[in-house]
Design a protein around this motif. Structure first.
Motif, mmCIF file in Angstrom:
data_model
loop_
_atom_site.group_PDB
_atom_site.id
_atom_site.type_symbol
_atom_site.label_atom_id
_atom_site.label_comp_id
_atom_site.label_asym_id
_atom_site.label_seq_id
_atom_site.Cartn_x
_atom_site.Cartn_y
_atom_site.Cartn_z
ATOM 1 N N GLY A 1 21.602 84.843 33.862
ATOM 2 C CA GLY A 1 22.349 85.590 32.822
ATOM 3 C C GLY A 1 22.836 84.787 31.551
ATOM 4 N N THR A 2 22.377 83.764 31.421
ATOM 5 C CA THR A 2 22.710 82.880 30.427
ATOM 6 C C THR A 2 22.065 83.295 29.055
ATOM 7 O OG1 THR A 2 23.145 80.438 29.674
ATOM 8 C CG2 THR A 2 20.808 81.064 30.814
ATOM 9 N N THR A 3 22.441 82.603 27.898
ATOM 10 C CA THR A 3 21.783 82.939 26.542
ATOM 11 C C THR A 3 20.362 82.111 26.490
ATOM 12 O OG1 THR A 3 23.905 82.381 25.763
ATOM 13 C CG2 THR A 3 22.204 82.547 24.254
ATOM 14 N N LEU A 4 19.515 83.215 25.986
ATOM 15 C CA LEU A 4 18.025 82.917 25.734
ATOM 16 C C LEU A 4 17.647 82.780 24.169
ATOM 17 C CD1 LEU A 4 16.409 85.376 28.469
ATOM 18 C CD2 LEU A 4 17.228 82.829 28.691
ATOM 19 N N ALA A 5 17.001 81.755 23.888
ATOM 20 C CA ALA A 5 16.616 81.746 22.885
ATOM 21 C C ALA A 5 14.949 81.678 22.896
ATOM 22 C CB ALA A 5 17.064 80.420 22.156
ATOM 23 N N ILE A 6 14.380 82.725 22.520
ATOM 24 C CA ILE A 6 12.983 83.004 22.761
ATOM 25 C C ILE A 6 12.171 82.849 21.540
ATOM 26 C CG2 ILE A 6 11.299 84.597 23.821
ATOM 27 C CD1 ILE A 6 13.864 86.087 24.897
ATOM 28 N N HIS A 7 11.386 81.674 21.480
ATOM 29 C CA HIS A 7 10.633 81.506 20.411
ATOM 30 C C HIS A 7 9.308 82.176 20.452
ATOM 31 C CE1 HIS A 7 12.750 77.848 18.677
ATOM 32 N NE2 HIS A 7 13.499 78.174 19.670
ATOM 33 N N LEU A 8 8.399 82.376 19.437
ATOM 34 C CA LEU A 8 7.226 82.636 19.260
ATOM 35 C C LEU A 8 6.770 83.885 19.916
ATOM 36 C CD1 LEU A 8 5.839 78.940 19.799
ATOM 37 C CD2 LEU A 8 5.869 80.036 17.720
ATOM 38 N N SER A 9 7.603 84.705 19.886
ATOM 39 C CA SER A 9 7.400 86.125 20.752
ATOM 40 C C SER A 9 8.017 87.367 20.161
ATOM 41 C CB SER A 9 8.287 85.960 22.031
ATOM 42 O OG SER A 9 8.032 84.845 22.760
ATOM 43 N N LEU A 10 8.117 87.309 18.681
ATOM 44 C CA LEU A 10 8.435 88.531 18.131
ATOM 45 C C LEU A 10 7.316 89.650 18.170
ATOM 46 C CD1 LEU A 10 10.448 90.043 16.085
ATOM 47 C CD2 LEU A 10 9.436 89.077 14.402
#
Length: 254
Positions: free
Chosen positions: A158-167
Motif C-alpha cells: 500500500g505504499t507509494t509507487l514511482a513507476i518508471h519507463l511504463s507510460l
C-alpha cells in the motif's frame, strides 16, 4: 586519464550539481545520451570539447571511444540522464572500464522522481500516511524484471509507487494496481519533469489511463500511485513540535 560518469539530472540545465558542471568544464570529450538529455546541458562543456551523441551507438562502440580518448590523453565526461544509481546502464560500463584498467569517477545527479515530485509540489513521504517509496518499472525489452519484483508485490504494501519507463503500458499498470489501491486512490503522471514541455496529470487511479490519452508521446514519464498524493488532513511530524525533545533541541518548558 579518467572517465567521469555524471548524472545530468532530469533535463533542466540548471539542475546539474556544482561538481557536475566543474567536471564537464574540464573534459575534452563528452559522451551523452542524446535521446534523454537536452542539448542545453552541453553548454556546460568547455569550448572546443567534442560532444558525441551515443543514442545510436552500441555499448562496445561507447567503450571503445572512451578507451581511445583516454589513451590520447583526454578526460572523458559520460553524461547520463537523471541519477547514475537508477536505470542508467552504468554497471556494464564500469565492468568494462575496470577490465581495461581505466580510472573512473561517479558524480550523482538529481533523480527524475525527485524532479517529478517537485513538479507535483508534493512530498512523497507524509507522516502516518506513507513513509516509504518504491521505485520500480514494468517489464521492458532492454532487460527482464527479476522474479518477485512485480507491481503486485510492491502494491500489497500500500505504499507509494514511482513507476518508471511504463507510460506505454499505463492501461496494464492501472489494471494490475486497482485491486490493491482502489479506483479512488490518488495517482499522477509527470512527463519530462523540468523540461520546457513538462506535463503533469493528476487523476484517481481508476481514471488515470484515460487521462494519459492526452499525452502525445508515451515515454519519458513517471507514474505515481499512493495515498500520500492526496493527503491533506494528516498528523504533523513531531520533528518541529516545541514539546519534542531530541539530541539537538530541548523540549520547550512553556
Amino acid at each position: 586519464m579518467t572517465v567521469h560518469f555524471i548524472g545530468a539530472g532530469p533535463g533542466a540545465p540548471d539542475l546539474l550539481t556544482l561538481r557536475a558542471v566543474e567536471r564537464l568544464g574540464r573534459c575534452s570529450v563528452c559522451l551523452y545520451a542524446g535521446s534523454l538529455i537536452p542539448t542545453a546541458v552541453l553548454e556546460h562543456l568547455k569550448p572546443g570539447a567534442e560532444a558525441i551523441n551515443t543514442a545510436g551507438m552500441a555499448l562496445e562502440d561507447i567503450i571503445t571511444r572512451m578507451i581511445e580518448a583516454t589513451a590520447a590523453g583526454d578526460d572523458v565526461a559520460r553524461l547520463h540522464s537523471g541519477d547514475l544509481a537508477l536505470y542508467s546502464a552504468l554497471a556494464e560500463q564500469l565492468r568494462r572500464l575496470a577490465a581495461a584498467d581505466i580510472d573512473y569517477t561517479l558524480t550523482p545527479g538529481v533523480p527524475a522522481f525527485s524532479a517529478a515530485a517537485a513538479a507535483l509540489a508534493q512530498e512523497l513521504t507524509v507522516p502516518e500516511v506513507g513513509q516509504s517509496l518504491v521505485i520500480t518499472r514494468t517489464q521492458g525489452r532492454a532487460s527482464n524484471m527479476p522474479a518477485g519484483e512485480t507491481l503486485e508485490t510492491f502494491a500489497a504494501s500500500g505504499t507509494t509507487l514511482a513507476i518508471h519507463l511504463s507510460l506505454q503500458v499505463v492501461v496494464e499498470v492501472v489494471e494490475r494496481l486497482l485491486p490493491f489501491y482502489g479506483a479512488a486512490c490518488p495517482a499522477a503522471i509527470v512527463q519530462r519533469a523540468s523540461w520546457a514541455e513538462e506535463r503533469v496529470i493528476r487523476a484517481p487511479l481508476g481514471e488515470l489511463d484515460g487521462a494519459a490519452e492526452t499525452l502525445a508521446a508515451k515515454r519519458n514519464a513517471i507514474i505515481f500511485v499512493g495515498p500520500v498524493l492526496g493527503a491533506t488532513d494528516f498528523r504533523e511530524s513531531k520533528l518541529y513540535d516545541p514539546t519534542h525533545r531530541s539530541r539537538y533541541r530541548w523540549a520547550s518548558e512553556d
